[in-house]
Design a protein around this motif. Sequence first.
Motif, mmCIF file in Angstrom:
data_model
loop_
_atom_site.group_PDB
_atom_site.id
_atom_site.type_symbol
_atom_site.label_atom_id
_atom_site.label_comp_id
_atom_site.label_asym_id
_atom_site.label_seq_id
_atom_site.Cartn_x
_atom_site.Cartn_y
_atom_site.Cartn_z
ATOM 1 N N ALA A 114 -14.590 33.941 -14.728
ATOM 2 C CA ALA A 114 -14.358 32.762 -15.076
ATOM 3 C C ALA A 114 -14.239 31.957 -15.245
ATOM 4 C CB ALA A 114 -14.226 33.243 -16.721
ATOM 5 N N ILE A 115 -14.469 30.812 -15.303
ATOM 6 C CA ILE A 115 -13.190 29.381 -15.452
ATOM 7 C C ILE A 115 -12.788 28.803 -16.499
ATOM 8 C CG2 ILE A 115 -12.876 26.581 -14.842
ATOM 9 C CD1 ILE A 115 -15.376 27.174 -13.158
ATOM 10 N N VAL A 116 -11.334 28.998 -16.789
ATOM 11 C CA VAL A 116 -11.487 28.988 -18.061
ATOM 12 C C VAL A 116 -10.797 27.304 -18.714
ATOM 13 C CG1 VAL A 116 -9.135 29.589 -19.979
ATOM 14 C CG2 VAL A 116 -10.087 31.718 -18.703
ATOM 15 N N ILE A 117 -11.356 27.047 -19.112
ATOM 16 C CA ILE A 117 -10.559 25.578 -20.352
ATOM 17 C C ILE A 117 -9.676 25.650 -21.374
ATOM 18 C CG2 ILE A 117 -10.803 23.234 -20.706
ATOM 19 C CD1 ILE A 117 -13.940 23.842 -19.240
ATOM 20 N N ASP A 118 -8.590 25.544 -21.392
ATOM 21 C CA ASP A 118 -7.588 26.439 -22.218
ATOM 22 C C ASP A 118 -6.968 25.247 -23.281
ATOM 23 O OD1 ASP A 118 -5.753 28.331 -23.505
ATOM 24 O OD2 ASP A 118 -4.200 28.007 -21.990
ATOM 25 N N ASN A 119 -7.189 25.080 -24.278
ATOM 26 C CA ASN A 119 -6.836 24.668 -25.467
ATOM 27 C C ASN A 119 -4.882 24.254 -25.771
ATOM 28 O OD1 ASN A 119 -8.762 22.617 -26.531
ATOM 29 N ND2 ASN A 119 -9.393 23.831 -26.133
ATOM 30 N N SER A 120 -4.884 25.450 -25.639
ATOM 31 C CA SER A 120 -3.275 26.315 -25.899
ATOM 32 C C SER A 120 -2.702 25.274 -25.024
ATOM 33 C CB SER A 120 -3.126 27.331 -26.417
ATOM 34 O OG SER A 120 -2.523 27.977 -24.263
ATOM 35 N N SER A 121 -0.917 25.192 -25.243
ATOM 36 C CA SER A 121 0.475 24.824 -24.178
ATOM 37 C C SER A 121 0.629 26.022 -23.204
ATOM 38 C CB SER A 121 1.166 24.750 -25.212
ATOM 39 O OG SER A 121 1.584 25.658 -25.599
ATOM 40 N N ALA A 122 -0.277 27.374 -23.135
ATOM 41 C CA ALA A 122 0.526 28.396 -21.863
ATOM 42 C C ALA A 122 0.341 28.272 -20.380
ATOM 43 C CB ALA A 122 -0.612 29.373 -22.797
ATOM 44 N N PHE A 123 -0.631 27.186 -19.751
ATOM 45 C CA PHE A 123 -0.502 27.300 -19.058
ATOM 46 C C PHE A 123 -0.574 25.593 -18.036
ATOM 47 C CE2 PHE A 123 -3.432 30.689 -19.979
ATOM 48 C CZ PHE A 123 -2.104 31.572 -19.318
#
Length: 338
Positions: free
Chosen positions: A101-110
Amino acid sequence: MALEVAGSSPVGRPLKIAVVGATGLVGRTVLKVLEERFWDKDIELYLLASERSAGKTLDFLNKSYEVKALEYDVPEVDFALFCVNSELSRKFVPLFVEKGAIVIDNSSAFRLEDNVPLVVPEVNPNDINEHMGIISNPNCSTIQMVVFLKPLYDAFGIEEVFVSTYQSVSGAGMKGVFALNEEEKGGIYDDTPFPMRIYRNVIPQIGEFSEGFSTEEWKIIKETHKILKANLKIYPTCVRVPVEVGHSEAITVILKSSPSLKDVYDVLKSFKGIYISEESYITPLDVEGKDEVYVSRLRFHPDNSRALSAWVVADNLRKGAATNAIQILEMLIERGLG
Ligand code: NAP
């Protein structure tokens, strides 16, 4: 995998999209924005949240979908839109990427990692080309600020940025809204995300303090540096206010040159994603449900022809999170970056 936009099925089969944290404020807004923008696409949707939500249903384009608990055996999907906290993102994003998968992340993790693009489509769209499976959505306050700064930076240069934020309780998720609603009724919400009562109050702390600045203030500084690729001097004060939706920012920019106010209007008006109000100012209630960044009260200081001030407002759940993520998804599909 090269993707095509046209037709009801961009990959010749249903596009598999997972929304992780689908029951939260951002997750629900992601579903709303997806409905608005992907109504003509053939989508196979996977809705994931905590065990507490397993078995609940959410509607998407007139169909009911069951929410499943997020577990280590993650589904194989084309795209995963992550709308959970950073601890969960750290744990589960790599599992989705491993499965293609390609992930679009809303968190600050990366967000600050070198090989992870931090993207606001109007500002640094080409950074998505460098992705290695993860693309981060910036912090909500950063997004609306960089949309305002970018055209000014390109046209006039920027030396310094002074920003005070007035951030709504929905920026802290469901619990933030519950806390305000409960306190309004005279009660106390035990699980409040705020360090003190928010009803009839303003709180100049978002996150923890280090070196005198809060986590949110450091996010604004560091994320803006990464997105604009410039180490601007930024002086933020982030404040939580008892508003349900919509973040406001009072921004003063010290430009490198002294343009006329008309030049500034012309540059901002021609920038995609900005709505300018010349006559009256815009408030959070005006922008709820909208996708643009609203700029009003533009003025130069009478004693400093390079000091430009403005009032900048946006819906933190839409442009500050869901809309920005879906715009990234649209770009990935358009550019065949699957
Ligand atoms: P929220 O309303 O609190 O929603 C959190 C989501 O996470 C819910 O769907 C919740 O599911 C799920 N969750 C909690 N524990 C879980 C677990 N153990 N396993 C699986 N799912 C779990 O938060 P939010 O405001 O939507 O924020 C989501 C993310 O977006 C955060 O990283 C936040 O920092 C970021 N963000 C938020 C905003 C904003 O304005 N709110 C803006 C930009 C970025 P249940 O319903 O089952 O508990």
